[in-house]
Scaffold this active site. Structure first.
Site: not given
Ligand code: NAP
Length: 487
Positions: A184, A260
């Site tokens: 997803k 991650e």
């Molecule tokens: P996010 O809001 O946590 O979303 C990540 C993914 O989770 C998206 O596909 C999102 O879908 C989904 N999601 C959100 N709420 C959910 C729920 N309740 N149940 C299941 N899935 C859900 O993060 P983001 O804003 O896309 O990405 C930025 C974050 O990712 C930052 O905090 C960054 O540090 C972190 N990141 C970490 C790494 C690592 O390797 N450690 C690498 C890259 C990014 P939707 O798009 O529909 O909201």
């Protein structure tokens, strides 16, 4: 060559708009609009899946699991290798798709294709190196056999900031290990993953081994999949807040999880650092992906003797960056992903300034359409400022100073996160002593980038669980079974 409107239409039209389930594309419903962050206009629309679609995808992954686990490792390896080659051959198409839906400059998007594809090559090599062990029990008699087996069907959730690489980093090891996947992608960047499903199918990956579900209802679609006892593993890249929720949901079925999560990377410049290298490293660590990376340097901690010169040089370089739509030639800094991201960066900068920080360059959004923020350097940022506690996720470099190594380490570790740190010094002993003391899963020494498919990527503390890449990456998708044998 400039990107023409006809080329954009051609690449967008090549991406299927339906869901990929059990090797079939469903008819596109066109109810999930995909926006171009450089203009705010809608590029195209794909399918907004509901919970029943998610469960259909899980059915397909479960049905395909036994045959995929039984497929010869060499055959799995060769499919991944073909997918690597197809991806590399289509670098321009994938790069353009990512630039369009996410905003990063084309040159960086090409870099992501190379990086993302490499996970397929790396894990095609690892697929044939999965080993167990054989030993004699210390008391003699019993023989101890251990074997590695695929965990089972995997649910993978990825963020928008690296639409390709965050997917290949999960699909590569999962497929290599013999696991099937429901993927997803983020709602804001579904196109790259849909195009990747085409590549995997073309590479010969059998029906149901990879399934892609695009949705704006992530929670609603994910919860029933995670609650289903047939799922055996959840792998997530995204924010710590969502990660915490998913860990809670995973407890019900005692799922294996890889998480991650967010970062808050300290970037330490010691008094003996090579300043040229430190500034080059700072530009990479801060500005890769417009600052929208979990690995982005979030806090610059500079020895007080070097801080004025370091700040001056960094500001000069930041000011010279060319900001604009990622598809334009020579652009180095694209838009942030949406208006909310610009608002959040603005709030963090305003808070720092109110707490006493000084703006050396930037400090405001860029006027006009699209979601642009000016590359910014702030000095005298007090460690109590909000931006030292949260991810900035934008092109802002806050600088503060330290007087001793102990103080630098204390400041660096003063966060709930623990993904990566960077340090610059010419003293090997200091580099190793500080590396040992830093509470992060990764450390970059005299370099501003740590991501490497051959290395174990991952964090400690609230930055997550598990590792992606390296020899460790495939272990996340394998169970160890022990067989005791009396001869
Ligand atoms: P996010 O809001 O946590 O979303 C990540 C993914 O989770 C998206 O596909 C999102 O879908 C989904 N999601 C959100 N709420 C959910 C729920 N309740 N149940 C299941 N899935 C859900 O993060 P983001 O804003 O896309 O990405 C930025 C974050 O990712 C930052 O905090 C960054 O540090 C972190 N990141 C970490 C790494 C690592 O390797 N450690 C690498 C890259 C990014 P939707 O798009 O529909 O909201």
């Amino acid at each position: 060559m400039p990107v023409t409107a006809a080329r954009i239409d051609e690449v967008l039209a090549s991406v299927p708009s339906g869901l990929f389930i059990g090797g079939r594309w469903s008819a596109g419903r066109g109810d999930l609009p995909v926006e171009d962050p450089a203009t705010g206009s809608v590029l195209t629309s794909v399918t907004d899946a509901g919970p029943e679609d998610g469960l259909r995808a899980l059915d397909a992954a479960v049905a395909a699991q036994p045959a995929w686990a039984a497929t010869e490792p060499r055959a799995r390896a060769e499919m991944l290798r073909r997918a690597f080659e197809l991806l590399v051959a289509r670098t321009e198409e994938f790069a353009l798709l990512m630039t369009l839906e996410m905003g990063k400059p084309l040159a960086e998007a090409r870099g992501e294709v190379a990086y993302g594809a490499e996970f397929f090559r790396w894990f095609s090599e690892e697929a044939v190196r999965v080993r167990g062990s054989w030993s004699v029990a210390p008391s003699g008699g019993t023989r101890l056999l251990t074997m590695k087996q695929p965990v089972g069907p995997v649910y993978a959730i990825t963020p928008w900031n690296f639409p390709l690489a965050m997917g290949t980093r999960k699909i590569g090891p999962a497929l290599a290990a013999g696991c099937t996947v429901v993927m997803k992608p983020a709602a804001q960047t579904p196109l790259t993953m849909l195009a990747l499903a085409q590549v995997l199918a073309e590479a010969g990956v059998p029906d149901g081994v990879i399934n892609v579900v695009t949705t704006t209802r992530s929670g609603e679609v994910s919860a029933p999949i995670i609650a289903d006892p047939r799922l055996r593993k959840l792998t997530f890249t995204g924010s710590t807040a969502v990660g915490r929720t998913l860990i809670g949901q995973s407890a019900q079925q005692v799922l294996r999880t890889s998480m991650e999560l967010g970062g808050n990377a300290p970037f330490l410049v010691f008094a003996d650092a090579d300043l040229d290298r430190a500034v080059d490293g700072a530009m990479l660590a801060k500005m890769r992906n417009i600052g929208e990376a979990c690995t982005a340097a979030n806090r610059f901690l500079v020895h007080e003797s070097l801080a004025p010169e370091f700040s001056r040089r960094l500001a000069e370089r930041m000011q010279a960056l060319h900001v604009g739509p990622g598809i334009e030639e020579g652009v180095q800094v694209g838009p942030l992903v949406d208006a909310g991201a610009v608002r959040k960066v603005s709030e963090l900068v305003d808070d720092a300034v109110q707490s006493g920080a000084r703006v050396v360059t930037g400090g405001t959004p860029v006027d006009g359409s699209g979601h642009f923020y000016a590359p910014t350097v702030l000095t005298d940022v007090p460690p109590t400022a909000d931006m030292f506690g949260e991810e900035i996720f934008g092109p802002v470099a806050p600088i503060t100073t330290f007087a001793s190594d102990d103080e630098a380490v204390l400041l660096a570790n003063d966060t709930e996160y623990g993904l990566v740190s960077y340090l610059f010094t010419r003293d090997l002993s200091r580099a190793l002593t500080v590396s040992e003391a830093l509470q992060t899963g990764m450390v970059g020494v005299n370099q501003g980038i740590v991501s490497n498919p051959a290395a174990p990527f991952g964090g400690v503390k609230a930055s997550g669980l598990g590792r992606e890449g390296g020899a460790e990456g495939i272990d996340e998708y394998l169970e160890t079974k022990y067989v005791g044998i009396s001869l």
